[in-house]
Design an enzyme around this catalytic site. Structure first.
Site, PDB file in Angstrom:
ATOM      1  N   ARG A  30       0.848  -1.203  -0.116  1.00  0.00           N
ATOM      2  CA  ARG A  30      -0.027  -0.049  -0.257  1.00  0.00           C
ATOM      3  C   ARG A  30       0.746   1.176   0.114  1.00  0.00           C
ATOM      4  O   ARG A  30       0.215   2.241  -0.148  1.00  0.00           O
ATOM      5  CB  ARG A  30      -0.890   0.016   1.099  1.00  0.00           C
ATOM      6  CG  ARG A  30      -2.322  -1.013   0.952  1.00  0.00           C
ATOM      7  CD  ARG A  30      -3.183  -0.829   2.306  1.00  0.00           C
ATOM      8  NE  ARG A  30      -2.626  -1.858   3.140  1.00  0.00           N
ATOM      9  CZ  ARG A  30      -3.224  -1.745   4.493  1.00  0.00           C
ATOM     10  NH1 ARG A  30      -4.279  -1.093   4.651  1.00  0.00           N
ATOM     11  NH2 ARG A  30      -2.676  -2.660   5.267  1.00  0.00           N
TER      12      ARG A  30
ATOM     13  N   THR B 168       2.193 -14.172  10.630  1.00  0.00           N
ATOM     14  CA  THR B 168       3.012 -13.543  11.836  1.00  0.00           C
ATOM     15  C   THR B 168       3.456 -14.808  12.801  1.00  0.00           C
ATOM     16  O   THR B 168       4.619 -14.523  13.223  1.00  0.00           O
ATOM     17  CB  THR B 168       2.041 -12.624  12.650  1.00  0.00           C
ATOM     18  OG1 THR B 168       0.929 -13.084  12.953  1.00  0.00           O
ATOM     19  CG2 THR B 168       1.939 -11.164  11.683  1.00  0.00           C
TER      20      THR B 168
ATOM     21  N   TYR C 247       6.777  -4.686  15.996  1.00  0.00           N
ATOM     22  CA  TYR C 247       6.816  -4.693  14.548  1.00  0.00           C
ATOM     23  C   TYR C 247       7.832  -3.416  13.920  1.00  0.00           C
ATOM     24  O   TYR C 247       7.847  -2.659  14.527  1.00  0.00           O
ATOM     25  CB  TYR C 247       5.280  -4.411  13.983  1.00  0.00           C
ATOM     26  CG  TYR C 247       4.329  -5.532  14.443  1.00  0.00           C
ATOM     27  CD1 TYR C 247       4.302  -6.567  13.369  1.00  0.00           C
ATOM     28  CD2 TYR C 247       3.733  -5.506  15.498  1.00  0.00           C
ATOM     29  CE1 TYR C 247       3.576  -7.523  13.749  1.00  0.00           C
ATOM     30  CE2 TYR C 247       3.030  -6.686  15.827  1.00  0.00           C
ATOM     31  CZ  TYR C 247       2.892  -7.806  15.047  1.00  0.00           C
ATOM     32  OH  TYR C 247       2.144  -8.692  15.332  1.00  0.00           O
TER      33      TYR C 247
ATOM     34  N   GLU D  59     -10.933 -11.160  15.108  1.00  0.00           N
ATOM     35  CA  GLU D  59     -10.563 -10.084  13.927  1.00  0.00           C
ATOM     36  C   GLU D  59     -12.182  -9.379  13.724  1.00  0.00           C
ATOM     37  O   GLU D  59     -13.031  -9.947  13.799  1.00  0.00           O
ATOM     38  CB  GLU D  59     -10.156 -10.506  12.798  1.00  0.00           C
ATOM     39  CG  GLU D  59      -8.649 -11.558  12.933  1.00  0.00           C
ATOM     40  CD  GLU D  59      -7.953 -10.176  13.494  1.00  0.00           C
ATOM     41  OE1 GLU D  59      -7.914  -9.195  13.071  1.00  0.00           O
ATOM     42  OE2 GLU D  59      -7.021 -10.498  14.176  1.00  0.00           O
TER      43      GLU D  59
ATOM     44  N   ALA E 189      42.128  46.032  -3.769  1.00  0.00           N
ATOM     45  CA  ALA E 189      40.696  45.498  -4.619  1.00  0.00           C
ATOM     46  C   ALA E 189      41.067  45.039  -5.865  1.00  0.00           C
ATOM     47  O   ALA E 189      41.864  45.495  -6.637  1.00  0.00           O
ATOM     48  CB  ALA E 189      39.821  46.702  -4.524  1.00  0.00           C
TER      49      ALA E 189
END
Length: 513
Positions: free
Chosen positions: A33, A99, A121, A176, A444
């Protein structure tokens, strides 16, 4: 290593809370994503990658072992870890998804047989060591098989819900969102996915988990169910800081968490005695240090390992990266990279200090000046419109406006040395390699090609010669010719009638000028 050893990782704090035997950081996901060629965990906020933020938090618990589990763009992420967190071990997740399998692969790198294991994580950048240490302490005090870090949110849509026992003391399971009943969806306590486990329980439970589910994955949450079935207790620690457990899944969340991290960083500095005039336009990386009574004006970015001294002033509209600013110094509307600015020195406005610039105490780099690989001594000044590259300038020296240190011959860089209390005139070119001795001066418009002895004056300009009537003769019909003729006056003898200098001589004179 035995449980609770005192080995310290970088960034670890000396605390009395129990240390985990291991921390496993999961960083194997593809992060699709993000829509990026860069692995998700290598995207940055606050001057660090998401993964380095996660590793830094883990190191703060003083674990005996720290393992990061990789899969997507494995070599690229491993190289990043080697550069920024070389103390960690790397484990590779195989083709089995989930996982649970990631943790199982990580455990293959853990040598301990008992103790507490933390699972975190690589995309949760606001998680801090104090919360992880609290999680370990709560887990070990309860003698639990597993303890999950949770949070209560106003809108739990999409998150796993925590199912508690009737008295609320234990966790019965995690459901879930897609599998939850309407009653369960009303629960506002969510699973962060961050756990403390009893190592032996975790190893045993993972060996009993399969992939017989709709996703074909090994779920880490199944460890909790197995522990409960075996008669072990599962607990939860609720954090009041919801943002701390938020993960990054896309660039919108990356920006949101980056802004939140910056807000917390600014607040930390302000509470420590730093004045930040406009927090809404100020960005400060995580590793920046700022002394008490320093003032940061609007539009400032302090990046990398920048260190700002006490009572220093930075801004407005300045960007400093990996720069050291000593006590009482000022940097105004300038850009600096890998530079050192001495005590009570001043820089800007509109100057660019490139790597290797070292400005001494009370020195000055003024407006529209660029410096690189240059040491500018105490109380020395480069006031304006100059380039100073590959140079050493002694104390008390003044470099005139529009001076160029010509350091590059097209093949190699060369160095210029300007001594103490030298006065370099305006519009000079110092052609390296060249040395100007202590107390010397240049006129200069001088081009310095040879060494100048101490106390000498160097000049290279020819005497001025005015060729009267040149515009009237050579620019006839132009506005310049009309202006000159009007200024000379029609009653005066026209300069055009003056004997003309031969064209060749005019061109020669013009070239000399």
């Amino acid at each position: 290593m035995p449980p609770h050893t005192t080995r310290r990782f970088r960034g670890a704090a000396d605390v009395d809370s129990p240390a985990p035997v291991a921390v496993i950081v999961l960083a194997a996901g593809a992060g699709t994503r993000m829509k990026s060629r860069t692995p998700k965990v290598l995207h940055e906020i606050g001057g660090r990658s998401l993964l380095v933020h996660a590793v830094t938090a883990a190191e703060g618990t003083s674990p005996s072992e720290l393992v990061v589990v990789l899969r997507h763009e494995r070599d690229l992420v491993a190289e990043h870890l080697a550069e920024h967190a070389s103390e960690v071990s790397v484990a590779d997740q195989d083709a089995v998804p989930g996982t649970g399998r990631a943790v199982q692969c990580g455990l293959e790198q853990v040598s301990a047989s008992e103790g507490t294991v933390l699972v975190t994580y690589g995309d949760v950048p606001l998680l801090d060591p104090a919360t992880l240490r609290e999680l370990v302490g709560a887990h070990e005090s309860a003698g639990a098989a597993a303890t999950v870090l949770t949070a209560r949110v106003a809108d739990p849509t999409g998150y796993g819900r925590i199912l508690r026992s009737p008295d609320g003391s234990e966790v019965l399971g995690i459901v879930e969102h897609k599998d939850a009943t309407e009653a369960q969806r009303g629960i506002d306590e969510i699973n962060s996915g961050i756990y403390a486990f009893d190592l032996a329980v975790l190893r045993d439970a993972l060996a009993r988990i399969g992939t017989d589910n709709a996703q074909g994955e090994m779920y880490l949450t199944d460890v909790l169910s197995i522990a409960r079935t075996d008669g072990r207790s599962v607990h939860a620690l609720v954090t009041d800081d919801v943002m701390m457990v938020e993960g990054v899944n896309d660039r919108v969340q990356l920006a949101q968490l980056g802004a939140e991290m910056n807000r917390r960083t600014l607040e930390r500095h302000m509470r420590a005695g730093v004045t930040i005039v406009d927090p809404s336009t100020t960005w400060i990386d995580a590793e920046v240090s700022i002394g008490q009574d320093a003032t940061i004006l609007p539009g400032v970015q302090l990046l990398g390992a920048t260190d700002i001294g006490e009572q220093a002033l930075v801004g407005p509209d300045s960007t400093l990266r990996d720069t050291e600013v000593a006590e009482g110094a000022e940097v105004v509307r300038s850009h600096t990279v890998l530079a050192v600015i001495g005590a009570h020195a001043s820089v800007g406005p509109f100057s660019y200090l490139r790597p290797g610039t070292d400005l001494g105490a009370k020195g000055k780099i003024g407006g529209f000046v660029e410096t690189k690989n240059a040491t500018i001594g105490e109380d020395a000044k480069v006031p304006h419109l100059s380039y100073v590259g590959d140079a050493e300038i002694g104390e008390g020296t003044n470099i005139g406006a529009a001076t160029i240190f010509a350091n590059y011959d097209g093949v190699e860089k060369h160095r210029t040395t300007v001594g103490r209390h030298v006065r370099v005139g305006s519009d000079n070119v110092l052609v390296a390699p060249v040395t100007i001795g202590d107390g010397a001066a240049t006129g200069a418009g001088t081009t310095v090609r040879k060494d100048v002895p101490a106390g000498a004056l160097a000049v290279s300009a020819v005497s001025q010669r005015n060729m009267e009537g040149w515009t009237l003769r050579r620019r006839a019909g132009t506005a310049a010719e009309a202006a000159a003729r009007a200024a000379l006056g029609s009653s005066d003898r026209s300069a055009a009638d003056a004997p003309a200098t031969p064209v060749a001589d005019e061109h020669k004179e013009h070239e000399q000028r």
